[in-house]
Design an enzyme around this catalytic site. Structure first.
Site, mmCIF file in Angstrom:
data_model
loop_
_atom_site.group_PDB
_atom_site.id
_atom_site.type_symbol
_atom_site.label_atom_id
_atom_site.label_comp_id
_atom_site.label_asym_id
_atom_site.label_seq_id
_atom_site.Cartn_x
_atom_site.Cartn_y
_atom_site.Cartn_z
ATOM 1 N N ARG A 65 24.079 28.956 32.422
ATOM 2 C CA ARG A 65 23.104 28.319 33.312
ATOM 3 C C ARG A 65 22.262 27.242 32.633
ATOM 4 O O ARG A 65 21.666 26.412 33.310
ATOM 5 C CB ARG A 65 22.273 29.384 34.016
ATOM 6 C CG ARG A 65 23.156 30.143 35.042
ATOM 7 C CD ARG A 65 22.460 31.313 35.684
ATOM 8 N NE ARG A 65 22.191 32.410 34.792
ATOM 9 C CZ ARG A 65 23.043 33.377 34.493
ATOM 10 N NH1 ARG A 65 24.245 33.389 35.030
ATOM 11 N NH2 ARG A 65 22.707 34.345 33.679
ATOM 12 N N GLU A 102 22.117 44.954 23.246
ATOM 13 C CA GLU A 102 21.667 46.336 23.334
ATOM 14 C C GLU A 102 22.674 47.260 22.649
ATOM 15 O O GLU A 102 22.301 48.163 21.907
ATOM 16 C CB GLU A 102 21.491 46.726 24.804
ATOM 17 C CG GLU A 102 20.822 48.055 24.984
ATOM 18 C CD GLU A 102 20.526 48.368 26.443
ATOM 19 O OE1 GLU A 102 20.081 49.490 26.707
ATOM 20 O OE2 GLU A 102 20.740 47.496 27.303
#
Length: 181
Positions: A65, A102
């Site tokens: 993006r 993560e």
């Protein structure tokens, strides 16, 4: 920040989708912002107004993006646009930077020679969450001797403290998302 209604308009066009891509996530969807030409223009204009006189020579857009917002900003301020991509997406010689997720790691890449020593860089992405991708992009740019002037994002998820990972690198955002908890 401009108090002329532009940020409010931008904020109102961002759709929040609960439990996407997994339960507990409030996904900040900018595709609805892109459907509103005025909100899209306002977004670009606010960034251009901020950076037009800062001597920026390169706008680096983070996949994917950052590729939407980066090029119009670069064109408007007279800077080159450099895509920062996921591995094996750029055809030429690249340098890469690994960063933590993560669970596990990921990597981003930039063409060798796209950013030069003494360039003044603006890094653009749609959102700052944990800051891992932006930090890796900054390290790539700094590694070749360029200065990261600022990181610019449309949206910030403040509760994830992404700014902390960026250290003393400045971050500018238009919209701070509501806390999910």
């Amino acid at each position: 920040m401009a108090s002329d209604g532009r940020v409010e308009r931008i904020t109102s066009t961002i759709r929040v989708i609960p439990d996407f891509p997994k339960p507990g996530i409030l996904f900040q969807d900018i595709t609805t912002l892109l459907l509103d030409p005025q909100a899209f223009r306002d977004t670009t204009d606010l960034f251009v107004e901020r950076y037009k006189d800062k001597g920026i020579t390169v706008v680096a857009g983070v996949e994917a993006r950052g590729f939407i917002f980066g090029p119009p900003i670069a064109l408007a301020i007279g800077a080159k646009f450099v895509p920062i991509r996921k591995p094996k997406k750029l055809p030429g010689e690249v340098i890469s930077e690994e960063y933590s997720l993560e669970y596990g790691t990921d990597k981003i890449e930039m063409h060798v020679g796209a950013v030069q020593p003494n360039d003044r860089a603006l890094i653009v992405d749609d959102l700052i969450a944990t800051g891992g991708t932006l930090c890796a992009a900054a390290k790539l740019i700094e590694r070749v001797g360029a200065e990261v002037v600022e990181c610019a994002c449309v949206i910030e998820l403040p509760e994830l403290k992404g700014r902390d990972k960026l250290g003393n690198r400045p971050v500018f955002v238009l919209v701070k998302a509501e806390e999910s908890g």
